[in-house]
Write a protein that holds these residues in place. Structure first.
Motif, PDB file in Angstrom:
ATOM      1  N   GLY A 148       9.020  13.438 -10.943  1.00 21.07           N
ATOM      2  CA  GLY A 148       7.877  14.189 -10.438  1.00 21.07           C
ATOM      3  C   GLY A 148       6.812  13.362  -9.750  1.00 21.07           C
ATOM      4  N   TYR A 149       7.086  12.099  -9.488  1.00 23.92           N
ATOM      5  CA  TYR A 149       6.099  11.234  -8.845  1.00 23.92           C
ATOM      6  C   TYR A 149       6.249  11.253  -7.339  1.00 23.92           C
ATOM      7  CZ  TYR A 149       5.168   9.465 -13.470  1.00 23.92           C
ATOM      8  OH  TYR A 149       4.815   9.373 -14.784  1.00 23.92           O
ATOM      9  N   PRO A 150       5.122  11.186  -6.624  1.00 21.32           N
ATOM     10  CA  PRO A 150       5.221  11.039  -5.171  1.00 21.32           C
ATOM     11  C   PRO A 150       5.724   9.623  -4.849  1.00 21.32           C
ATOM     12  CG  PRO A 150       2.912  11.232  -5.859  1.00 21.32           C
ATOM     13  CD  PRO A 150       3.755  11.339  -7.080  1.00 21.32           C
ATOM     14  N   VAL A 151       6.765   9.546  -4.050  1.00 19.67           N
ATOM     15  CA  VAL A 151       7.331   8.251  -3.677  1.00 19.67           C
ATOM     16  C   VAL A 151       7.443   8.160  -2.164  1.00 19.67           C
ATOM     17  CG1 VAL A 151       8.614   7.994  -5.834  1.00 19.67           C
ATOM     18  CG2 VAL A 151       9.734   9.017  -3.872  1.00 19.67           C
ATOM     19  N   ARG A 152       7.351   6.959  -1.693  1.00 20.88           N
ATOM     20  CA  ARG A 152       7.504   6.672  -0.269  1.00 20.88           C
ATOM     21  C   ARG A 152       8.306   5.390  -0.162  1.00 20.88           C
ATOM     22  NH1 ARG A 152       2.178   6.671   3.360  1.00 20.88           N
ATOM     23  NH2 ARG A 152       2.108   8.679   2.354  1.00 20.88           N
ATOM     24  N   VAL A 153       9.180   5.329   0.817  1.00 21.84           N
ATOM     25  CA  VAL A 153       9.932   4.104   1.085  1.00 21.84           C
ATOM     26  C   VAL A 153       9.392   3.514   2.381  1.00 21.84           C
ATOM     27  CG1 VAL A 153      12.193   3.087   1.581  1.00 21.84           C
ATOM     28  CG2 VAL A 153      11.996   4.949  -0.088  1.00 21.84           C
ATOM     29  N   ILE A 154       8.957   2.266   2.295  1.00 22.70           N
ATOM     30  CA  ILE A 154       8.525   1.505   3.465  1.00 22.70           C
ATOM     31  C   ILE A 154       9.457   0.296   3.532  1.00 22.70           C
ATOM     32  CG2 ILE A 154       6.665   0.224   4.574  1.00 22.70           C
ATOM     33  CD1 ILE A 154       4.661   1.916   2.976  1.00 22.70           C
ATOM     34  N   PRO A 155      10.529   0.380   4.325  1.00 25.00           N
ATOM     35  CA  PRO A 155      11.491  -0.726   4.363  1.00 25.00           C
ATOM     36  C   PRO A 155      10.830  -2.022   4.840  1.00 25.00           C
ATOM     37  CG  PRO A 155      12.371   1.226   5.458  1.00 25.00           C
ATOM     38  CD  PRO A 155      10.913   1.480   5.190  1.00 25.00           C
ATOM     39  N   ALA A 156      10.897  -3.043   3.996  1.00 23.98           N
ATOM     40  CA  ALA A 156      10.210  -4.298   4.285  1.00 23.98           C
ATOM     41  C   ALA A 156      11.047  -5.283   5.079  1.00 23.98           C
ATOM     42  CB  ALA A 156       9.766  -4.952   2.973  1.00 23.98           C
ATOM     43  N   GLY A 157      12.347  -5.148   5.035  1.00 21.24           N
ATOM     44  CA  GLY A 157      13.172  -6.147   5.703  1.00 21.24           C
ATOM     45  C   GLY A 157      13.196  -7.444   4.913  1.00 21.24           C
ATOM     46  N   LYS A 158      13.487  -8.507   5.588  1.00 12.59           N
ATOM     47  CA  LYS A 158      13.590  -9.831   4.956  1.00 12.59           C
ATOM     48  C   LYS A 158      12.268 -10.587   5.074  1.00 12.59           C
ATOM     49  CE  LYS A 158      17.996  -9.357   4.221  1.00 12.59           C
ATOM     50  NZ  LYS A 158      18.471  -9.049   2.912  1.00 12.59           N
ATOM     51  N   LEU A 159      12.003 -11.446   4.112  1.00  7.48           N
ATOM     52  CA  LEU A 159      10.771 -12.245   4.140  1.00  7.48           C
ATOM     53  C   LEU A 159      10.737 -13.191   5.339  1.00  7.48           C
ATOM     54  CD1 LEU A 159      10.227 -13.122   0.388  1.00  7.48           C
ATOM     55  CD2 LEU A 159       8.856 -11.612   1.818  1.00  7.48           C
ATOM     56  N   ARG A 160      11.883 -13.552   5.862  1.00  5.25           N
ATOM     57  CA  ARG A 160      11.917 -14.472   7.009  1.00  5.25           C
ATOM     58  C   ARG A 160      11.569 -13.764   8.327  1.00  5.25           C
ATOM     59  NH1 ARG A 160      17.326 -14.192   5.236  1.00  5.25           N
ATOM     60  NH2 ARG A 160      18.620 -12.941   6.617  1.00  5.25           N
ATOM     61  N   GLN A 161      11.175 -12.494   8.253  1.00  6.72           N
ATOM     62  CA  GLN A 161      10.756 -11.720   9.415  1.00  6.72           C
ATOM     63  C   GLN A 161       9.241 -11.496   9.339  1.00  6.72           C
ATOM     64  OE1 GLN A 161      13.514  -8.529   8.249  1.00  6.72           O
ATOM     65  NE2 GLN A 161      14.412  -8.691  10.287  1.00  6.72           N
ATOM     66  N   PRO A 162       8.439 -12.460   9.810  1.00  3.29           N
ATOM     67  CA  PRO A 162       6.980 -12.338   9.632  1.00  3.29           C
ATOM     68  C   PRO A 162       6.377 -11.080  10.249  1.00  3.29           C
ATOM     69  CG  PRO A 162       7.540 -14.268  10.961  1.00  3.29           C
ATOM     70  CD  PRO A 162       8.824 -13.663  10.518  1.00  3.29           C
ATOM     71  N   GLY A 163       6.939 -10.607  11.349  1.00  2.00           N
ATOM     72  CA  GLY A 163       6.429  -9.378  11.952  1.00  2.00           C
ATOM     73  C   GLY A 163       6.621  -8.185  11.030  1.00  2.00           C
ATOM     74  N   ARG A 164       7.752  -8.131  10.349  1.00  6.46           N
ATOM     75  CA  ARG A 164       8.020  -7.050   9.400  1.00  6.46           C
ATOM     76  C   ARG A 164       7.084  -7.147   8.204  1.00  6.46           C
ATOM     77  NH1 ARG A 164      13.148  -4.310   9.554  1.00  6.46           N
ATOM     78  NH2 ARG A 164      12.291  -3.141   7.815  1.00  6.46           N
ATOM     79  N   LEU A 165       6.812  -8.378   7.753  1.00  7.10           N
ATOM     80  CA  LEU A 165       5.892  -8.581   6.631  1.00  7.10           C
ATOM     81  C   LEU A 165       4.534  -7.979   6.971  1.00  7.10           C
ATOM     82  CD1 LEU A 165       5.042  -9.941   3.903  1.00  7.10           C
ATOM     83  CD2 LEU A 165       4.489 -11.953   5.258  1.00  7.10           C
ATOM     84  N   LEU A 166       3.988  -8.332   8.122  1.00  4.34           N
ATOM     85  CA  LEU A 166       2.670  -7.824   8.519  1.00  4.34           C
ATOM     86  C   LEU A 166       2.694  -6.318   8.743  1.00  4.34           C
ATOM     87  CD1 LEU A 166       1.592 -10.679  10.942  1.00  4.34           C
ATOM     88  CD2 LEU A 166       0.769 -10.260   8.617  1.00  4.34           C
ATOM     89  N   SER A 167       3.757  -5.816   9.352  1.00  4.98           N
ATOM     90  CA  SER A 167       3.879  -4.379   9.581  1.00  4.98           C
ATOM     91  C   SER A 167       3.931  -3.616   8.257  1.00  4.98           C
ATOM     92  CB  SER A 167       5.145  -4.105  10.399  1.00  4.98           C
ATOM     93  OG  SER A 167       5.408  -2.726  10.482  1.00  4.98           O
ATOM     94  N   THR A 168       4.671  -4.152   7.303  1.00  2.19           N
ATOM     95  CA  THR A 168       4.775  -3.497   5.995  1.00  2.19           C
ATOM     96  C   THR A 168       3.442  -3.533   5.270  1.00  2.19           C
ATOM     97  OG1 THR A 168       7.109  -4.097   5.886  1.00  2.19           O
ATOM     98  CG2 THR A 168       6.041  -3.486   3.813  1.00  2.19           C
ATOM     99  N   GLN A 169       2.744  -4.661   5.319  1.00  5.52           N
ATOM    100  CA  GLN A 169       1.423  -4.748   4.700  1.00  5.52           C
ATOM    101  C   GLN A 169       0.470  -3.722   5.325  1.00  5.52           C
ATOM    102  OE1 GLN A 169       0.840  -8.927   5.434  1.00  5.52           O
ATOM    103  NE2 GLN A 169       1.236  -9.459   3.286  1.00  5.52           N
ATOM    104  N   TRP A 170       0.538  -3.561   6.627  1.00  5.54           N
ATOM    105  CA  TRP A 170      -0.321  -2.606   7.314  1.00  5.54           C
ATOM    106  C   TRP A 170      -0.002  -1.175   6.888  1.00  5.54           C
ATOM    107  CZ3 TRP A 170      -4.822  -2.642   9.376  1.00  5.54           C
ATOM    108  CH2 TRP A 170      -5.243  -1.597  10.184  1.00  5.54           C
ATOM    109  N   LYS A 171       1.289  -0.863   6.734  1.00  6.22           N
ATOM    110  CA  LYS A 171       1.694   0.477   6.282  1.00  6.22           C
ATOM    111  C   LYS A 171       1.241   0.723   4.842  1.00  6.22           C
ATOM    112  CE  LYS A 171       5.543   0.791   9.465  1.00  6.22           C
ATOM    113  NZ  LYS A 171       6.995   0.689   9.638  1.00  6.22           N
ATOM    114  N   ILE A 172       1.299  -0.303   4.005  1.00  4.69           N
ATOM    115  CA  ILE A 172       0.806  -0.159   2.628  1.00  4.69           C
ATOM    116  C   ILE A 172      -0.697   0.084   2.637  1.00  4.69           C
ATOM    117  CG2 ILE A 172       0.453  -1.381   0.442  1.00  4.69           C
ATOM    118  CD1 ILE A 172       3.238  -2.684   0.934  1.00  4.69           C
ATOM    119  N   TYR A 173      -1.418  -0.633   3.492  1.00  3.96           N
ATOM    120  CA  TYR A 173      -2.854  -0.402   3.646  1.00  3.96           C
ATOM    121  C   TYR A 173      -3.117   1.069   3.984  1.00  3.96           C
ATOM    122  CZ  TYR A 173      -7.317  -0.182   6.098  1.00  3.96           C
ATOM    123  OH  TYR A 173      -8.574   0.195   6.525  1.00  3.96           O
TER     124      TYR A 173
END
Length: 151
Positions: A53-78
């Motif tokens: 019953g919890y609201p869930v969202r998936v924000i695919p982070a990709g690999k840590l070696r992808q700095p653009g994905r890291l920043l994009s994921t952090q922005w989506k979490i924000y």
């Protein structure tokens, strides 16, 4: 109170994942706390959390070696923190804190880090330890001692 949890894994692999499910099951009887979850990958844990019953969202982070994905994921979490009016975000495990900690700081949301494992003293551990958190929760004295040494 709206509490967000950022969990890096979508699969049930071990103790940290089981601890999350225990928390979610126990929260069904706790008044005043509304959990919302972000998973950094899809999997059975996502489905089980939603079935509880919890609201869930998936924000695919990709690999840590992808700095653009890291920043994009952090922005989506924000954005998620702001949209859901999260007051406290719990970073589930080190990788969760790498993504949620900076987003929480930017959103001016209290960050708590659930450090399930024992830090090995790697460069990545040092980076994650440098990310501010109001508290670091550890499930054992061994994890707590190692975390205090690493801080």
């Amino acid at each position: 109170m709206n509490v967000g949890i950022v969990m890096p894994l979508g699969d049930k692999r071990g103790g940290a994942e089981l601890m999350l499910l225990q928390l979610l099951r126990a929260n069904k009887r706790t008044a005043g706390v509304a959990y919302s979850l972000v998973f950094l990958e899809d999997g059975p844990l996502v489905e089980e959390s939603a079935a509880l019953g919890y609201p869930v969202r998936v924000i695919p982070a990709g690999k840590l070696r992808q700095p653009g994905r890291l920043l994009s994921t952090q922005w989506k979490i924000y954005g998620w923190l702001k949209q859901e009016r999260i007051r406290i975000v719990v970073s589930w495990m080190s990788k969760g804190h790498l993504y949620a900690g900076p987003a929480a700081r930017l959103a001016r949301v209290a960050a708590v880090w659930y450090q399930h494992g024992i830090p090995a003293g790697t460069r990545m551990d040092r980076v994650i330890n440098a990310i501010p958190a109001r508290a670091v929760a550890c499930p054992s004295n061994a994890a707590r001692s190692a975390q205090l040494r690493a801080a």
